[in-house]
Design a protein around this motif. Sequence first.
Motif, PDB file in Angstrom:
ATOM      1  N   PHE A 152       8.806  14.792   2.086  1.00  0.00           N
ATOM      2  CA  PHE A 152       8.538  13.968   0.923  1.00  0.00           C
ATOM      3  C   PHE A 152       7.238  14.441   0.295  1.00  0.00           C
ATOM      4  N   LEU A 153       7.252  14.567  -1.030  1.00  0.00           N
ATOM      5  CA  LEU A 153       6.083  15.043  -1.756  1.00  0.00           C
ATOM      6  C   LEU A 153       5.710  14.019  -2.820  1.00  0.00           C
ATOM      7  N   LYS A 154       4.521  14.152  -3.361  1.00  0.00           N
ATOM      8  CA  LYS A 154       4.017  13.130  -4.278  1.00  0.00           C
ATOM      9  C   LYS A 154       4.376  13.372  -5.733  1.00  0.00           C
ATOM     10  N   GLY A 182       6.520  15.921  -8.876  1.00  0.00           N
ATOM     11  CA  GLY A 182       7.548  16.909  -9.156  1.00  0.00           C
ATOM     12  C   GLY A 182       6.998  18.323  -9.123  1.00  0.00           C
ATOM     13  N   ALA A 183       5.781  18.511  -9.640  1.00  0.00           N
ATOM     14  CA  ALA A 183       5.167  19.848  -9.624  1.00  0.00           C
ATOM     15  C   ALA A 183       4.955  20.319  -8.187  1.00  0.00           C
ATOM     16  N   GLU A 184       4.540  19.397  -7.321  1.00  0.00           N
ATOM     17  CA  GLU A 184       4.355  19.744  -5.913  1.00  0.00           C
ATOM     18  C   GLU A 184       5.698  20.105  -5.274  1.00  0.00           C
ATOM     19  N   ALA A 185       6.751  19.379  -5.625  1.00  0.00           N
ATOM     20  CA  ALA A 185       8.081  19.666  -5.079  1.00  0.00           C
ATOM     21  C   ALA A 185       8.596  21.023  -5.557  1.00  0.00           C
ATOM     22  N   VAL A 186       8.387  21.332  -6.840  1.00  0.00           N
ATOM     23  CA  VAL A 186       8.817  22.639  -7.353  1.00  0.00           C
ATOM     24  C   VAL A 186       8.036  23.752  -6.669  1.00  0.00           C
ATOM     25  N   ALA A 187       6.725  23.584  -6.527  1.00  0.00           N
ATOM     26  CA  ALA A 187       5.913  24.604  -5.863  1.00  0.00           C
ATOM     27  C   ALA A 187       6.382  24.817  -4.424  1.00  0.00           C
ATOM     28  N   ALA A 188       6.704  23.738  -3.719  1.00  0.00           N
ATOM     29  CA  ALA A 188       7.190  23.858  -2.341  1.00  0.00           C
ATOM     30  C   ALA A 188       8.549  24.551  -2.310  1.00  0.00           C
ATOM     31  N   ALA A 189       9.437  24.205  -3.234  1.00  0.00           N
ATOM     32  CA  ALA A 189      10.758  24.834  -3.280  1.00  0.00           C
ATOM     33  C   ALA A 189      10.642  26.336  -3.547  1.00  0.00           C
ATOM     34  N   VAL A 190       9.754  26.717  -4.456  1.00  0.00           N
ATOM     35  CA  VAL A 190       9.549  28.135  -4.752  1.00  0.00           C
ATOM     36  C   VAL A 190       8.983  28.849  -3.531  1.00  0.00           C
ATOM     37  N   ARG A 191       8.016  28.237  -2.881  1.00  0.00           N
ATOM     38  CA  ARG A 191       7.432  28.852  -1.684  1.00  0.00           C
ATOM     39  C   ARG A 191       8.496  29.040  -0.603  1.00  0.00           C
ATOM     40  N   LEU A 192       9.311  28.009  -0.359  1.00  0.00           N
ATOM     41  CA  LEU A 192      10.369  28.113   0.643  1.00  0.00           C
ATOM     42  C   LEU A 192      11.399  29.174   0.271  1.00  0.00           C
ATOM     43  N   ALA A 193      11.766  29.225  -0.998  1.00  0.00           N
ATOM     44  CA  ALA A 193      12.739  30.232  -1.440  1.00  0.00           C
ATOM     45  C   ALA A 193      12.184  31.638  -1.243  1.00  0.00           C
ATOM     46  N   ARG A 194      10.913  31.839  -1.547  1.00  0.00           N
ATOM     47  CA  ARG A 194      10.302  33.161  -1.356  1.00  0.00           C
ATOM     48  C   ARG A 194      10.277  33.549   0.118  1.00  0.00           C
ATOM     49  N   GLY A 199       0.853  -1.196   0.000  1.00  0.00           N
ATOM     50  CA  GLY A 199       0.000   0.000   0.000  1.00  0.00           C
ATOM     51  C   GLY A 199       0.881   1.235   0.000  1.00  0.00           C
ATOM     52  N   VAL A 200       0.959   1.920  -1.120  1.00  0.00           N
ATOM     53  CA  VAL A 200       1.896   3.041  -1.252  1.00  0.00           C
ATOM     54  C   VAL A 200       1.372   4.340  -0.666  1.00  0.00           C
ATOM     55  N   ALA A 201       0.095   4.429  -0.439  1.00  0.00           N
ATOM     56  CA  ALA A 201      -0.472   5.660   0.121  1.00  0.00           C
ATOM     57  C   ALA A 201      -1.547   5.288   1.120  1.00  0.00           C
ATOM     58  N   GLY A 202      -1.598   6.032   2.191  1.00  0.00           N
ATOM     59  CA  GLY A 202      -2.606   5.782   3.206  1.00  0.00           C
ATOM     60  C   GLY A 202      -2.876   7.052   3.984  1.00  0.00           C
ATOM     61  N   PRO A 241       4.038   6.518   6.076  1.00  0.00           N
ATOM     62  CA  PRO A 241       4.559   5.167   6.286  1.00  0.00           C
ATOM     63  C   PRO A 241       5.841   5.191   7.131  1.00  0.00           C
ATOM     64  N   VAL A 242       6.118   4.095   7.808  1.00  0.00           N
ATOM     65  CA  VAL A 242       7.337   3.960   8.625  1.00  0.00           C
ATOM     66  C   VAL A 242       8.577   4.152   7.756  1.00  0.00           C
ATOM     67  N   LEU A 243       8.530   3.648   6.519  1.00  0.00           N
ATOM     68  CA  LEU A 243       9.689   3.772   5.629  1.00  0.00           C
ATOM     69  C   LEU A 243      10.082   5.224   5.372  1.00  0.00           C
ATOM     70  N   GLU A 244       9.125   6.132   5.417  1.00  0.00           N
ATOM     71  CA  GLU A 244       9.428   7.547   5.216  1.00  0.00           C
ATOM     72  C   GLU A 244      10.383   8.043   6.294  1.00  0.00           C
ATOM     73  N   GLU A 245      10.105   7.697   7.538  1.00  0.00           N
ATOM     74  CA  GLU A 245      10.968   8.103   8.652  1.00  0.00           C
ATOM     75  C   GLU A 245      12.340   7.437   8.547  1.00  0.00           C
TER      76      GLU A 245
END
Length: 176
Positions: free
Chosen positions: A111-113, A115-127, A82-85, A89-93
């Motif tokens: 961890f994000l789902k 690439g677009a979500e990761a880019v959006a988060a990176a831009v938000r953090l950079a701002r 089960g990849v999403a719940g 997941p424990v593996l993430e930690e």
Amino acid sequence: MSDWRVPGFTSTGSKRPDALFGAAAPDEIAGLPTRMTRAAGCRVWDAAGREYLDYVMALGAVALGYAHPDVNRAAEQAIAGGVAGPLPPVLEEELADALAMRIPWLEHVRFLKTGAEAVAAAVRLARVATGRERVLGCGYHGWLDWSQRGRGARGDAGTVCRGTVQRRGRDPALDP
């Protein structure tokens, strides 16, 4: 060949056949591949069964090669588990801890789902970190409006790509 149902075939424009081989490349007339049926290692096969050595390697996303047995096994195990719940997941930690041990300057992991979500988060953090609104970037950064060089909704971020400044919104310092 008609791609009327899925124009360009993929969401990554640089993987379109015309981007790889030139806009004038017809389907089978020039003998150039337009779609693949399978891939393994560094090789791909087209719809006519021809084998190619792939130097593009999915734009760098498959450093170990296509259909790598260890990667396939890990994916199958993750799917079976089960990849999403509703909870992380424990593996993430465990992965975050392993990364922190190998990257001593690492302070936080997210961890994000997609690439677009990761880019959006990176831009938000950079701002937030810089206090600046404008963003410089080059290359493909997903389908987000601000990263599509002026296509779609107007945003406030700018993109510099191949030496050309693409601006969105009105900047009194740049627009008279």
